[in-house]
Write a protein that holds these residues in place. Structure first.
Motif, PDB file in Angstrom:
ATOM      1  N   GLN A  10       0.823  -1.201   0.000  1.00  0.00           N
ATOM      2  CA  GLN A  10       0.000   0.000   0.000  1.00  0.00           C
ATOM      3  C   GLN A  10       0.857   1.250   0.000  1.00  0.00           C
ATOM      4  OE1 GLN A  10      -3.677   0.034  -0.019  1.00  0.00           O
ATOM      5  NE2 GLN A  10      -2.957   1.998  -0.827  1.00  0.00           N
ATOM      6  N   GLN A  13       2.291   1.623  -3.480  1.00  0.00           N
ATOM      7  CA  GLN A  13       1.283   2.142  -4.397  1.00  0.00           C
ATOM      8  C   GLN A  13       1.052   3.630  -4.178  1.00  0.00           C
ATOM      9  OE1 GLN A  13      -3.071   1.389  -3.868  1.00  0.00           O
ATOM     10  NE2 GLN A  13      -2.858   0.215  -5.783  1.00  0.00           N
ATOM     11  N   ASP A  14       0.915   4.043  -2.934  1.00  0.00           N
ATOM     12  CA  ASP A  14       0.666   5.450  -2.628  1.00  0.00           C
ATOM     13  C   ASP A  14       1.828   6.325  -3.072  1.00  0.00           C
ATOM     14  OD1 ASP A  14      -1.719   4.700  -1.514  1.00  0.00           O
ATOM     15  OD2 ASP A  14      -1.010   4.791   0.562  1.00  0.00           O
ATOM     16  N   THR A  15       3.050   5.861  -2.811  1.00  0.00           N
ATOM     17  CA  THR A  15       4.235   6.636  -3.180  1.00  0.00           C
ATOM     18  C   THR A  15       4.342   6.797  -4.689  1.00  0.00           C
ATOM     19  OG1 THR A  15       5.442   5.903  -1.214  1.00  0.00           O
ATOM     20  CG2 THR A  15       6.756   6.726  -3.057  1.00  0.00           C
ATOM     21  N   ARG A  17       1.942   6.375  -6.982  1.00  0.00           N
ATOM     22  CA  ARG A  17       0.820   7.121  -7.544  1.00  0.00           C
ATOM     23  C   ARG A  17       1.006   8.625  -7.331  1.00  0.00           C
ATOM     24  NH1 ARG A  17      -5.204   5.177  -6.245  1.00  0.00           N
ATOM     25  NH2 ARG A  17      -4.227   3.299  -7.146  1.00  0.00           N
ATOM     26  N   ARG A  18       1.441   9.010  -6.153  1.00  0.00           N
ATOM     27  CA  ARG A  18       1.646  10.437  -5.863  1.00  0.00           C
ATOM     28  C   ARG A  18       2.765  11.008  -6.734  1.00  0.00           C
ATOM     29  NH1 ARG A  18       3.411   9.940  -1.069  1.00  0.00           N
ATOM     30  NH2 ARG A  18       1.370   9.403  -0.230  1.00  0.00           N
ATOM     31  N   GLU A  77       0.030   1.116 -11.590  1.00  0.00           N
ATOM     32  CA  GLU A  77       0.277   2.563 -11.530  1.00  0.00           C
ATOM     33  C   GLU A  77       0.951   3.066 -12.804  1.00  0.00           C
ATOM     34  OE1 GLU A  77      -1.115   4.371  -9.219  1.00  0.00           O
ATOM     35  OE2 GLU A  77      -1.875   2.438  -8.508  1.00  0.00           O
TER      36      GLU A  77
END
Length: 375
Positions: A10, A13-15, A17-18, A77
């Motif tokens: 997670q 993914q967050d890193t 995507r940002r 991503e």
């Protein structure tokens, strides 16, 4: 069964995507597509610093992932952002083969790949091979402590920017035999290697590669002579998961752009998204998207299992068909704006459609699924 990502995935993914949302803009992508390298060196180096490339390698190789779901998270991503950079070619294909077959000094190149400082390209497909991954006509012969390569390779993605080509060649057997295939690590600027590059419809670049009596030390061979097929087969399985996940990410973007457009475009005094016919078509897109997501989860989860090939063939077939439907419907519901270079959907749709043809189209994977089911 719990399909939620682990805490580490997670965060990954967050890193990613940002980072891609902030840095990988449509303007940058159009600049890359119009350029002559097929990727952004700055973005690639930053991805290495962030550890994103390392997520595609196991701890034994100096990474921190390498499992099916790690591949799926990264490539979803990549597809969502419409990236054209050579993740698949450098990290999954080239890097995967170095990991599987490379000698100690060759495996050291993986550290450079993970850090974003080295590019690779797999030169495997040939003019007559179509989707037959065992079809290799390029010949390798031994001359003392050297090897000599002769042949042609087609649509070698990232060849012009790669530091090394991983070239498949046949040492024995007929052209379609799995036995007798070897892999050679060839520096791009080696004498006798000729590249004829061109842009790809979906972005990035590829080249036709001619090998004219290319002479290299035998130490450039990856693994033992003539036994490279099992490693190629395993790496192609990982690539199939990556392609399916990338297509899923692109489908998500196409669907999101379409939903936004239907809410903004007004006709007869109200948003066109309020019309029932378009609502039904949008619902169909969402259904196809969820089916594709389930297929990708199945393929990623079974990647290293006994029925991995069966699940992968099913996923590639389903995702290809669903992706084609989403791309066509998204363009139709957008109208003319979807065909412009400046609008993101045009590029995303090309990525979805062309991804189907990488390492086998929907029909090829259906035939493979049937054959595996009957075995």
């Amino acid at each position: 069964m719990n399909f939620d990502l682990t805490e580490e995935r997670q965060m990954l993914q967050d890193t990613l995507r940002r980072f891609l949302r902030d840095r990988y803009t449509s303007d940058l992508r159009n600049e890359i597509v119009a350029g002559d390298t097929g990727f952004s060196p700055e973005i690639w180096a930053e991805l290495g610093d962030l550890g994103v490339i390392g997520a595609l390698f196991t701890e034994a190789d100096g990474g921190f992932g390498g499992a099916g779901f790690d591949i799926a998270v990264v490539f979803e991503e990549v597809g969502r952002a419409g990236m054209v950079d050579p993740f698949l070619d450098t990290a999954v294909l080239g890097g995967g083969l170095l990991s599987a077959l490379g000698a100690n000094d060759q495996r050291a190149l993986i550290d450079e790949v993970i850090g974003g400082g080295l590019h690779l390209a797999l030169a495997h497909g040939e003019p007559a091979s179509r989707y037959d991954l065992t079809h290799v006509e390029t010949r390798l012969k031994t001359d003392g402590d050297a090897v000599i390569l002769s042949g042609r390779k087609s649509v070698v993605v990232n060849a012009e920017a790669a530091d090394h080509l991983v070239v498949s060649a046949r040492e024995s057997g007929a052209a379609d035999d799995a036995e007798g295939i070897s892999l050679i690590l060839v520096p791009r600027d080696t004498a006798g290697v000729t590249l004829h590059g061109s842009p790809l419809i979906s972005g990035g670049r590829a080249a036709e590669v001619t090998l004219d009596d290319v002479r290299l030390p035998a130490t450039q061979r990856l693994g033992a002579p003539g036994v490279a097929w099992p490693a190629l087969d395993a790496v192609f399985a990982r690539a199939h998961v990556a392609i399916a996940a990338e297509t899923l990410g692109a489908m998500e973007t196409a669907t999101s752009l379409t939903r936004e457009y239907l809410g903004q475009r007004r006709q007869f005094g109200r948003p066109i998204g309020s019309f029932q016919a378009l609502q039904h078509r949008m619902a169909d897109l969402l259904i196809e998207l969820e089916q594709a997501r389930s297929a990708v989860i199945g393929a990623a989860g079974h990647l290293d299992g006994p029925q991995g090939a069966l699940h992968i063939a099913a996923a590639r077939n389903l995702v290809a068909r669903a992706g084609r439907m989403v791309a066509e419907e998204a363009i139709q519901m957008h109208g003319g704006i979807a065909m412009t270079q400046e609008y993101a959907l045009g590029h995303i749709a090309k990525r979805i459609v062309m991804a189907e043809h990488r390492l086998g189209d929907a029909d090829w994977h259906m035939e493979r699924f049937i054959a595996l089911s009957a075995a």
